[in-house]
Design a protein around this motif. Sequence first.
Motif, short mmCIF file in Angstrom:
data_model
loop_
_atom_site.label_atom_id
_atom_site.label_comp_id
_atom_site.label_asym_id
_atom_site.label_seq_id
_atom_site.Cartn_x
_atom_site.Cartn_y
_atom_site.Cartn_z
N ALA A 88 -53.54 22.01 4.99
CA ALA A 88 -53.93 23.37 5.00
C ALA A 88 -54.23 23.75 6.57
O ALA A 88 -54.37 24.95 6.81
CB ALA A 88 -54.96 23.66 3.91
N GLY A 89 -54.56 22.92 7.32
CA GLY A 89 -55.12 23.16 8.73
C GLY A 89 -56.54 23.52 8.68
O GLY A 89 -56.97 24.17 9.74
N ARG A 90 -57.26 23.12 7.93
CA ARG A 90 -58.87 23.49 7.83
C ARG A 90 -59.49 22.85 8.70
O ARG A 90 -60.77 23.29 9.18
CB ARG A 90 -59.47 23.50 6.54
CG ARG A 90 -58.63 24.19 5.50
CD ARG A 90 -59.50 24.13 3.91
NE ARG A 90 -58.89 24.65 2.99
CZ ARG A 90 -58.85 25.94 2.60
NH1 ARG A 90 -59.65 26.82 3.44
NH2 ARG A 90 -58.23 26.62 1.69
N PHE A 91 -59.29 21.66 9.37
CA PHE A 91 -59.95 20.86 10.33
C PHE A 91 -59.53 21.16 11.96
O PHE A 91 -59.81 20.71 12.63
CB PHE A 91 -59.89 19.35 9.98
CG PHE A 91 -60.36 18.85 8.92
CD1 PHE A 91 -61.83 18.49 9.07
CD2 PHE A 91 -60.10 18.84 7.53
CE1 PHE A 91 -62.75 18.16 7.93
CE2 PHE A 91 -60.98 18.36 6.64
CZ PHE A 91 -62.18 18.16 6.79
N GLN A 204 -57.81 35.31 0.54
CA GLN A 204 -59.16 35.74 0.19
C GLN A 204 -59.71 34.86 -1.11
O GLN A 204 -61.01 35.06 -1.32
CB GLN A 204 -59.59 37.15 0.03
CG GLN A 204 -59.23 37.82 1.49
CD GLN A 204 -59.63 39.38 1.28
OE1 GLN A 204 -59.56 39.91 0.41
NE2 GLN A 204 -60.31 39.77 2.49
N SER A 205 -58.80 34.39 -1.64
CA SER A 205 -59.38 33.77 -3.03
C SER A 205 -58.11 32.53 -3.31
O SER A 205 -57.05 32.55 -2.79
CB SER A 205 -59.23 34.52 -4.29
OG SER A 205 -58.09 35.28 -4.62
N GLY A 206 -58.36 31.67 -4.39
CA GLY A 206 -57.46 30.53 -4.61
C GLY A 206 -57.84 29.66 -3.72
O GLY A 206 -58.48 29.51 -2.82
N SER A 207 -56.63 28.36 -3.93
CA SER A 207 -56.73 27.25 -3.10
C SER A 207 -56.64 27.46 -1.73
O SER A 207 -56.77 26.81 -0.65
CB SER A 207 -55.90 26.25 -3.42
OG SER A 207 -54.58 26.63 -3.63
N GLY A 208 -55.91 28.44 -1.31
CA GLY A 208 -55.66 29.12 0.17
C GLY A 208 -56.71 29.79 0.86
O GLY A 208 -56.80 30.35 1.99
N GLU A 209 -57.82 30.13 0.09
CA GLU A 209 -59.04 30.86 0.38
C GLU A 209 -59.45 30.44 2.15
O GLU A 209 -59.50 29.21 2.38
CB GLU A 209 -60.16 30.85 -0.37
CG GLU A 209 -61.43 31.84 0.09
CD GLU A 209 -62.36 31.87 -0.76
OE1 GLU A 209 -63.30 32.47 -0.37
OE2 GLU A 209 -62.50 31.22 -1.69
N GLY A 210 -59.55 31.52 3.03
CA GLY A 210 -59.76 31.36 4.23
C GLY A 210 -58.58 30.94 5.34
O GLY A 210 -58.74 30.95 6.63
N ARG A 234 -50.38 26.90 4.49
CA ARG A 234 -50.21 25.55 4.00
C ARG A 234 -51.28 25.26 2.90
O ARG A 234 -52.31 24.28 2.58
CB ARG A 234 -50.62 24.67 5.33
CG ARG A 234 -49.59 24.89 6.34
CD ARG A 234 -49.96 23.79 7.13
NE ARG A 234 -50.86 24.35 8.30
CZ ARG A 234 -51.34 23.85 9.34
NH1 ARG A 234 -50.96 22.40 9.72
NH2 ARG A 234 -52.60 24.19 9.98
N ALA A 235 -50.86 25.90 1.67
CA ALA A 235 -51.74 25.82 0.44
C ALA A 235 -50.87 26.16 -0.85
O ALA A 235 -50.05 26.95 -0.33
CB ALA A 235 -53.07 26.28 0.67
N LEU A 236 -51.37 25.68 -1.91
CA LEU A 236 -50.74 26.25 -3.15
C LEU A 236 -51.17 27.48 -3.41
O LEU A 236 -51.98 27.71 -3.89
CB LEU A 236 -50.95 25.30 -4.24
CG LEU A 236 -50.16 25.68 -5.54
CD1 LEU A 236 -48.50 25.78 -5.57
CD2 LEU A 236 -50.74 24.40 -6.62
#
Length: 295
Positions: A88-91, A204-210, A234-236
């Motif tokens: 998801a690219g969170r890092f 803004q919500s769910g597995s891809g929040e942020g 890059r999230a469901l």
Amino acid sequence: MALQSDLKMHLAGGFTTVARCWAIIRKDGQRYGFTDHDLDLSFEGFTFRADTGLSAVSLEQSTGLSIDNTEALGALSDTSVSEADIDAGRFDGAEVMCWLANWSDVAERSLLFRGSIGELRRAGGAFQAELRGLTEALNRPVGRVYQKPCTAVLGDAACGVDLDVAGYHAIRPIEGVEDARVFRWSEMTEFEPAWFTRGTLRVQSGSGEGLNGLIKRDTFDGGLRVVELWEPIRALLQVGDQVRLEAGCDKRFDTCRLKFVNLVNFQGFPDIPGDDWMMSYPRQGADNSGGSLRG
């Protein structure tokens, strides 16, 4: 300085009890701590976990302007660094710090490295992160660019547009989504076609929040509003997840004046001469207005 002095005295004693401790702070504020010691350690507001398998491969540092860099290896797990978060690219771009610490007395420690995560690769249940030092920022170009389009980013300090104002954003639950890239809504006619083109979609919500994506196209198709991103989130994503759509800007003078009523902050130079004007020369009996030479 006192902490480093105490550590130097410990290292000079011959028998040492030292370990490396890594801290990661993601852009969303999530904090992680890792250590190559066999027990957890705590300092600087972090708990450095011993069961994560993180270790340093190499460390290069210099006193000049060359880039400091290092690499770290670690195991993927649901409780520390997960494969889903990396995908998801969170890092991406997360802040990283590394200490050398006396594990028998963590008050004796020294900061070895501070920087951010660059390229991050994963394979075989593990990840490898390229870490870039603070001098990496010195490679970024700075200075003013003189061009016809605006050089500001919509909503930043130079632009001054408040995207939270009604009319410049829309918050909707997802009604239809395809490949985490194409979104559809049945009732969103209060905005003109292409209003969100070149804008941003923020989950803004769910597995891809942020997470967020840049909008490539905003059109109507058979009564449905279709918003297409340049790249998939890059999230469901699922129907019902909340997203925020922000208006787009094509950086043109007229767009700044008419769409955002923000001409006073326009950061481009719409009247700057083009290449044709630079190459023009006086001719008898011709139009010497400075326009195109092919007129």
